[in-house]
Design an enzyme around this catalytic site. Structure first.
Site, PDB file in Angstrom:
ATOM      1  N   ARG A 282       0.841  -1.302   0.044  1.00  0.00           N
ATOM      2  CA  ARG A 282       0.071  -0.039  -0.122  1.00  0.00           C
ATOM      3  C   ARG A 282       0.960   1.153   0.094  1.00  0.00           C
ATOM      4  O   ARG A 282       0.599   2.333  -0.807  1.00  0.00           O
ATOM      5  CB  ARG A 282      -0.863   0.006   1.385  1.00  0.00           C
ATOM      6  CG  ARG A 282      -1.973   0.945   1.193  1.00  0.00           C
ATOM      7  CD  ARG A 282      -2.505   0.921   2.619  1.00  0.00           C
ATOM      8  NE  ARG A 282      -2.860  -0.358   2.979  1.00  0.00           N
ATOM      9  CZ  ARG A 282      -4.181  -0.935   2.835  1.00  0.00           C
ATOM     10  NH1 ARG A 282      -5.140  -0.339   2.261  1.00  0.00           N
ATOM     11  NH2 ARG A 282      -4.400  -2.132   3.378  1.00  0.00           N
ATOM     12  N   TYR A 323     -14.268  -3.648   3.519  1.00  0.00           N
ATOM     13  CA  TYR A 323     -13.640  -3.025   4.792  1.00  0.00           C
ATOM     14  C   TYR A 323     -14.471  -1.713   5.149  1.00  0.00           C
ATOM     15  O   TYR A 323     -13.535  -1.116   6.075  1.00  0.00           O
ATOM     16  CB  TYR A 323     -12.419  -3.045   4.725  1.00  0.00           C
ATOM     17  CG  TYR A 323     -11.665  -3.961   3.825  1.00  0.00           C
ATOM     18  CD1 TYR A 323     -11.304  -5.282   4.134  1.00  0.00           C
ATOM     19  CD2 TYR A 323     -11.087  -3.581   2.525  1.00  0.00           C
ATOM     20  CE1 TYR A 323     -10.700  -6.339   3.552  1.00  0.00           C
ATOM     21  CE2 TYR A 323     -10.229  -4.511   1.829  1.00  0.00           C
ATOM     22  CZ  TYR A 323     -10.019  -5.931   2.505  1.00  0.00           C
ATOM     23  OH  TYR A 323      -9.412  -6.733   1.719  1.00  0.00           O
ATOM     24  N   CYS A 349     -26.276  -5.170  -8.427  1.00  0.00           N
ATOM     25  CA  CYS A 349     -27.475  -5.777  -7.975  1.00  0.00           C
ATOM     26  C   CYS A 349     -27.189  -6.333  -6.552  1.00  0.00           C
ATOM     27  O   CYS A 349     -27.232  -7.201  -6.031  1.00  0.00           O
ATOM     28  CB  CYS A 349     -28.422  -6.526  -8.694  1.00  0.00           C
ATOM     29  SG  CYS A 349     -28.744  -5.674 -10.188  1.00  0.00           S
TER      30      CYS A 349
END
Ligand code: LLP
Length: 425
Positions: A282, A323, A349
């Site tokens: 990250r 999350y 959906c």
């Protein structure tokens, strides 16, 4: 810091207006910035170099799972970055992107025999073993291949951390790693095997960690374990400190600085004379990417609630649905006007296909473009084709130039991957 900036009201990726990219390739699409990837890698490299001796140089091995795009990997590889991988597919990607095998770490909780054999043959830098069962399987496989691969034991220090319970990996109940005591015994067993070369220990306690304390505790646990192993006469030459450092999704500087992180790691390793490895995912990639989407329509309810329906959905960016993750949403053209609250949703959906509730944004209309910020890590990587929505394209920008680095598949390409059972013809 990243290189997605506003020039005269319009959002740019480095020198390229995002609107130009939307016109050229359509939306939704992921857009990555070379300058941002480079900046993050360089900042971390410099921070580690300050403590060169404590880290024995120190390898940065990008966690491929965060963004496996070949051009992203190649951008990092050219800077000298290695790769942390968790599957044969990721090892193959890293190699294809130009990461030398000597900088590839193979982690993962359920490596198959075939994957372990592949990693041994590829001569990756080290295999991070995560359980006793895996260690014994690896011994047999290495014996059959007449090899003695470098092995690190991933310990579970019973310290879980992270931005969400679902991304914690170092807790006692988490499936990852070997409990410390057991790891010490297994290390000795590995040392006695002619088919394993134990080189050290590894640890990764979670992701989006915004507090240095649990990381420091984990590093200290590795240090203590190293000393115990050495006191038993066992050599330990490498420590893999994992990834996990968080990024400021909310825009504010709530995360520890890279320098403070490096200093904390250096304090733990000082004098140990080991070679350190870091596995950031990250940290390098999140702020280097945006998800570009268009407004399909605005659904206004009689009670005043506004649903901003986008052409991007949870299959393209799963993090909010999975999350409750926060991604800043910016209009690509800021046309001014009084900001209003929107429920920002996709067309899938499922009621979890919601990116944000009551997000206050400048007024938007059908056809307007928006950008989800900090979407370069675990964005495209986790996307799928739910609702038969083809995977979306990826673009890499480099200054004024850009390249389509993963094209949008046509519907035919998506359908052609399947074979109708012959009795259905
Ligand atoms: N090393 C290992 C062994 C890992 O399992 C991970 C991430 C990393 C390194 C990189 O961690 P990072 O520096 O990126 O925090 N999908 C979730 C994140 C899952 C992380 C899994 N392991 C998300 O979107 O937040």
């Amino acid at each position: 810091m990243h290189h997605f900036t506003r020039i005269e009201g319009a959002l740019y990726a480095e020198g390229v207006p995002l609107e130009e990219l939307a016109d050229a390739i359509g939306t939704p699409a992921y857009v990555y910035s070379t300058a941002t990837l480079t900046r993050h890698y360089t900042l971390l490299r410099r921070a580690l170099d300050v403590h060169h001796d404590a880290f024995g140089g120190g390898l940065i091995a990008f966690a491929v799972k965060a963004n496996p795009n070949l051009s992203v990997l190649a951008t990092l590889a050219r800077l000298g970055c290695g790769a942390d991988t968790v599957s044969e597919g990721e090892i193959r990607r890293a190699l294809a992107a130009g990461v030398p095998a000597s900088k590839i770490i193979f982690s993962g909780v359920g490596k198959t025999d075939a994957e372990l054999a592949f990693a041994i043959r590829a001569e990756v830098r080290q295999i991070n073993v995560e359980s006793a069962a895996e260690l014994f399987r690896l011994m047999v496989i290495a014996d059959a291949l007449d090899a003695s691969p470098a092995v690190a034991l991933r310990v579970n220090p019973s310290i879980g951390a992270g931005g969400h319970a679902r991304i914690t990996t170092g807790g006692a109940l988490d499936k990852f790693g070997i409990p410390l005591e057991q790891a010490l015994d297994l290390y000795e067993i590995a040392h006695q095997s002619p088919n394993l070369t134990p080189v050290g220990l590894a640890c990764h306690i979670g992701s989006q960690i915004v507090d240095l304390a649990p990381l420091e505790a984990a590093f200290a646990a590795l240090r203590d374990a190293t000393q115990i192993l050495r006191s038993r006469g066992l050599p330990v030459t490498r420590l893999d400190l994992g990834g996990g450092l968080g990024v400021p999704y909310h825009g504010q500087a709530a995360t520890p600085s890279i320098d403070a992180y490096a200093a904390a790691a250096a304090r733990a390793l000082e004098g140990l004379d080991v070679e350190a490895a870091f596995e950031p995912g990250r940290l390098l990639a999140a702020n280097a990417g945006v998800l570009l989407a268009s407004v399909v329509q605005v659904n206004e309810r009689p009670d005043g609630r506004r649903f901003l329906v986008l052409d991007a959905a949870m299959n393209d960016l799963m993090r909010p649905a999975l999350y409750d993750a926060y991604h800043e949403i910016q209009p690509v053209y800021d046309q001014g006007g009084e900001p209003v609250p929107y429920d920002v949703v996709g067309p899938i959906c499922e009621s979890t296909d919601v990116f944000a509730r009551e997000r206050v944004l400048a007024p938007l209309e059908e056809g307007d473009l928006v950008a989800f910020m900090s979407a370069g890590a675990y964005g495209a990587a986790m996307s799928n084709e739910y609702n038969s929505r083809p995977l979306i394209p990826e673009v890499l920008v480099n200054g004024e130039e850009w390249a389509l680095v993963r094209p949008r598949p046509s519907y035919d390409e998506m359908l052609d991957r399947e074979i109708k059972a012959d009795w259905l013809d």
